[in-house]
Structures are given as structure tokens and as C-alpha cells.
Design an enzyme around this catalytic site. Structure first.
Site, PDB file in Angstrom:
ATOM      1  N   LYS A  92      38.151  52.717  15.293  1.00 39.93           N
ATOM      2  CA  LYS A  92      37.359  51.627  14.799  1.00 39.93           C
ATOM      3  C   LYS A  92      36.872  51.046  13.804  1.00 39.93           C
ATOM      4  CE  LYS A  92      34.133  53.096  18.691  1.00 39.93           C
ATOM      5  NZ  LYS A  92      34.972  54.236  19.007  1.00 39.93           N
ATOM      6  N   GLU A 114      26.078  46.825  19.450  1.00 44.97           N
ATOM      7  CA  GLU A 114      25.035  48.306  20.379  1.00 44.97           C
ATOM      8  C   GLU A 114      26.449  48.948  20.659  1.00 44.97           C
ATOM      9  OE1 GLU A 114      27.623  45.667  21.857  1.00 44.97           O
ATOM     10  OE2 GLU A 114      28.963  47.181  22.341  1.00 44.97           O
ATOM     11  N   SER A 381      43.910  58.221  17.966  1.00 46.68           N
ATOM     12  CA  SER A 381      42.377  57.861  17.793  1.00 46.68           C
ATOM     13  C   SER A 381      41.912  58.191  16.538  1.00 46.68           C
ATOM     14  CB  SER A 381      41.984  57.316  18.713  1.00 46.68           C
ATOM     15  OG  SER A 381      41.708  58.189  20.100  1.00 46.68           O
TER      16      SER A 381
END
Ligand SMILES: *Cc1c(COP(=O)(O)O)cnc(C)c1O
Length: 405
Positions: A92, A114, A381
Site C-alpha cells: 500500500k 476512507e 502483498s
């Protein structure tokens, strides 16, 4: 195939998917973002700054690691792309650094985002602290209670967590509240989207910032093996780690691209998040995509043991790649995922995120379909440190431990 650079088109469409299904009042903000993207994305100075931050702050390039014991277990050569070793523990960071840098160039002073489980909120809070930008994270009240650890992490980094009390008090209400705030504050605020979802230009922009994963894989595998892999496997929630790993291989017809969705309690139950595999076309959060919806078009409640894959839709580019049969779509259930989580931990000393464990679970259950000389890359990930309490609760309360671990 000749794909790279062709999608999305000027209207933000990937074939029948994507586009801009947004209220008129958001159009100036989206246009401004699109113009800034066009201006900076190929600017060598911007690219340099972006890669330098990823290098010195996040630790890129992440290793492409030959997992020898896992390979022996599977029966072919398996490499892990170690996105779990990034600062923040997941891929991320690539996206939040890219978007926050772009926002800074645009003269924005504030970031908003959000978050459902808190992982994207945490990543955004990291970027906010790094660039010295005021950060607000909208989060449903229900999620705030469920994810107090992530709330604390965000606050520690100086972000303000804003409780959303409307609707079901979860992710979708947080998105509505965030968009409302953006409309009123667009002059100094950037809405930092968490995956390759939302209206154009977000799916394209997030893909470009995550592409670094696949670019590195290509260079690293050629150095290590002198050829391209037979397949790349990644989990798909919104789809950002997957498209990041896949994109630079789309033109390479001999490289299979395999996306793994959250099978939850099983395909035949209504507790899963298999949007690509089982969804129908519809509009959510500004884009046409495959969606889990009922006969009236109402969004269905989804389920996954991993918060990051618990989403009723999926990025429009994956919908298109799946429709043209370039993307192979699979799924893994919660139980298969827990097994994979344990297996990788034991075999390699690496605790994978529950999200990433779906990709490993797919490999394990399909291991007989791969040949001995095949080279498979799994995009790992994220790290599983964040998931330990979920896993231990699950094992304690939901299942007979002997069955799984
Ligand atoms: C958020 C997250 C995902 C899911 O998001 P994508 O956009 O589908 O990549 C997957 N893995 C990890 C570790 C995450 O934190």
C-alpha cells in the site's frame, strides 16, 4: 498481445468497464486530478522523486526470493515477491507515496481517505506524516471498535480518525462521508483512493504507482533465471497489488496471470467476496465493474477472513482483463487460506498477510497443474503480523484446530 498503454481510453474505460459515474459536483476535482496526472506521470523529476522515496524510505526494491522449501512442497520453482518487507508491511505504501507526492505538486495541503479495516488509513497516515500534510481518515464507528489497534496507530502518526455514524457505520458509509467532505474542501484537499477502484482517473493512477512491483519482478527474474515466469499469482481485493504485479507482463502471452479472490465460507454460500468470479455488471463508487448484487441491484454483504479482500466490487481493469480471458480468476476459502498461512510460516519462516495467503492457497490446491520446471511468482502483498489476533480467535472459536493447523 498489444495491450500496454491502450487502456483506459480517454473516457477512463477499460472496454465496458470503468468510466466516471460521479455526481456533477465532483467533476472539476476529478478533471484537476487527471490533468495533474498527465502533467507529472512522465516527468523525469517526479519519477525520480517518487522512486527515491520508495528506495530510501520504504526499502525498495523488495527482494524476489526463491522459496526453496515451498518449491519442494509444490513441485516447481516458486518465488515470492516480498512486498511484505516494505515500510508499513504491505504494498500500500507505493500508492500512498505516489498520490501524496502528486497532491503536494498540485498544491494540496490535506489528505483524506476512507478505511474499513484501517490498513489503508494507516498507510495514508504514514504518507501524511512523511509529507507533513494534515490527514483525516473517515472510518465507520463499527469498524473503529473492531480495529482499535489500527485506530491507535493512525493517531500516533498524527492523523485524525473521524467516526462515521451514518448507515451501517462501516466502509461504504465512510466512503460517502469522505466524498462529501472532499466536495466541500477540494481546493486544498486530495482524496487518497486506496485501490484501483473509483471513478477515472483513480484506477489508472493507482495502477501506475503500483507498477513498480511488476517492473522489479521482470528485471529480477531475468537476472535470476534468464527467462520470464510461467505464471504470476496475486490476491485481488480492489486489485491494486495484483495489477501492479501483472501490468508489465500483460503483453507477454506466455506468462499466465492469476488473480485469487476471497472464497470466504465457500462459493455456494452467500459468505464470500468473489466479485470477478460470481458478480454481475453494475456501478459502485463511480465505476462500472463486476459487483456482488441482488436481483434489484442492491449491494450484497460480503465476507472474508481477510479484511483487505472483503469488498463487493473489483477494479474495472481486472473486469476487462478477465472478460478478454487474459486474467485467470480463482478463489480460496477461509480454511484453505488459514492452511496456507500456516504452511508458509512453517516452511519459510515468513508469516504472510491473510490477503496474500489466498494466493499461496491457490498455488497449493492447484499444485498438480504445474510442471517441475515451471517458474511461479507469488506476490506476497503484505506481512501477517497484523493478522495474528484474527487467526488465533478464528482457531479458538470457529473451527476444530486439528482440522486446519
Ligand atoms: C489492502 C491489502 C490487499 C487488498 O488490496 P488490493 O488493492 O487488492 O491489493 C491485499 N493485501 C494486503 C496485504 C493488503 O493490505
Amino acid at each position: 498481445m498489444d495491450y500496454i498503454g491502450k487502456y483506459p481510453n480517454k473516457l477512463g474505460r477499460f472496454g465496458d468497464f470503468g468510466g466516471i459515474f460521479a455526481p456533477e459536483i465532483l467533476m472539476p476535482a476529478l478533471n484537476e486530478l487527471n490533468e495533474a496526472y498527465e502533467k507529472y506521470i512522465n516527468d523525469p523529476e517526479f519519477q525520480n522523486e517518487f522512486y527515491n522515496i520508495l528506495k530510501y524510505y520504504s526499502g525498495r526494491p523488495t527482494p524476489l526470493y526463491f522459496a526453496s522449501r515451498l518449491s519442494e512442497y509444490i513441485g516447481c520453482k516458486v518465488y515470492l515477491k516480498r512486498e511484505d518487507l516494505n515500510h508499513g508491511g504491505a504494498h500500500k505504501i507505493n500508492n500512498v507515496i505516489g498520490q501524496a507526492l502528486l497532491a503536494k505538486k498540485m498544491g494540496k495541503k490535506k489528505l483524506i481517505a476512507e478505511t474499513g479495516a484501517g490498513q489503508h488509513g494507516f498507510a495514508t497516515a504514514i504518507a501524511g506524516a512523511y509529507f507533513g500534510m494534515e490527514t483525516k481518515v473517515f472510518m465507520g464507528e463499527v469498524d473503529i471498535v473492531r480495529q482499535s489497534y489500527n485506530v491507535y496507530r493512525m493517531q500516533l502518526l498524527g492523523a485524525e480518525v473521524i467516526p462515521v455514524k451514518s448507515g451501517s457505520k462501516t466502509l461504504k458509509d465512510a466512503i460517502n462521508e469522505g466524498l462529501r467532505y472532499w466536495i466541500a474542501n477540494v481546493h486544498d484537499t486530495h482524496y487518497l483512493m486506496g485501490s484501483v477502484v473509483g471513478p477515472h482517473p483513480y484506477p489508472m493512477l493507482v495502477r501506475e504507482f503500483q507498477r513498480v512491483i511488476g517492473k522489479e519482478i521482470k528485471q529480477q527474474i531475468l537476472e535470476l533465471e534468464n527467462k520470464l515466469p510461467n505464471a504470476i499469482i496475486a490476491c485481488i481485493g480492489g486489485g491494486s497489488n495484483a495489477i501492479g504485479a501483472f501490468y508489465d507482463f500483460i503483453n507477454e502471452d506466455n506468462v499466465k496471470l492469476i488473480g485469487v479472490e476471497a472464497g470466504g465460507e465457500g462459493k455456494n454460500t452467500n459468505k464470500h467476496s468473489i466479485a470477478l468470479g460470481l458478480g454481475r455488471r453494475g456501478v459502485l463508487h463511480g465505476a462500472m465493474q463486476y459487483l456482488l448484487q441482488n436481483e434489484y441491484g442492491n449491494i450484497l454483504e460480503t465476507h472474508s477472513i481477510s479484511a483487505g479482500l472483503d469488498y463487493p466490487g473489483v477494479g474495472p481493469e481486472h473486469c476487462y482483463l478477465s472478460k478478454i480471458n487474459r486474467l485467470i480468476v480463482g478463489d480460496a476459502t477461509d480454511n484453505e487460506t488459514l492452511n496456507a498461512f500456516k504452511k508458509l510460516s512453517e516452511l519459510e519462516g515468513i508469516i504472510p498477510a491473510l490477503e496474500s495467503s489466498h494466493a499461496i492457497a491457490y498455488l497449493i490446491k492447484n499444485k498438480d497443474t504445474f510442471e517441475k520446471d515451471d517458474i511461479i511468482v507469488i506476490n506476497l502483498s503484505g506481512s501477517g503480523s497484523k493478522d495474528l489476533s484474527i487467526v488465533s480467535d478464528y482457531i479458538k472459536f470457529k473451527i476444530n484446530p486439528k482440522e486446519i493447523l
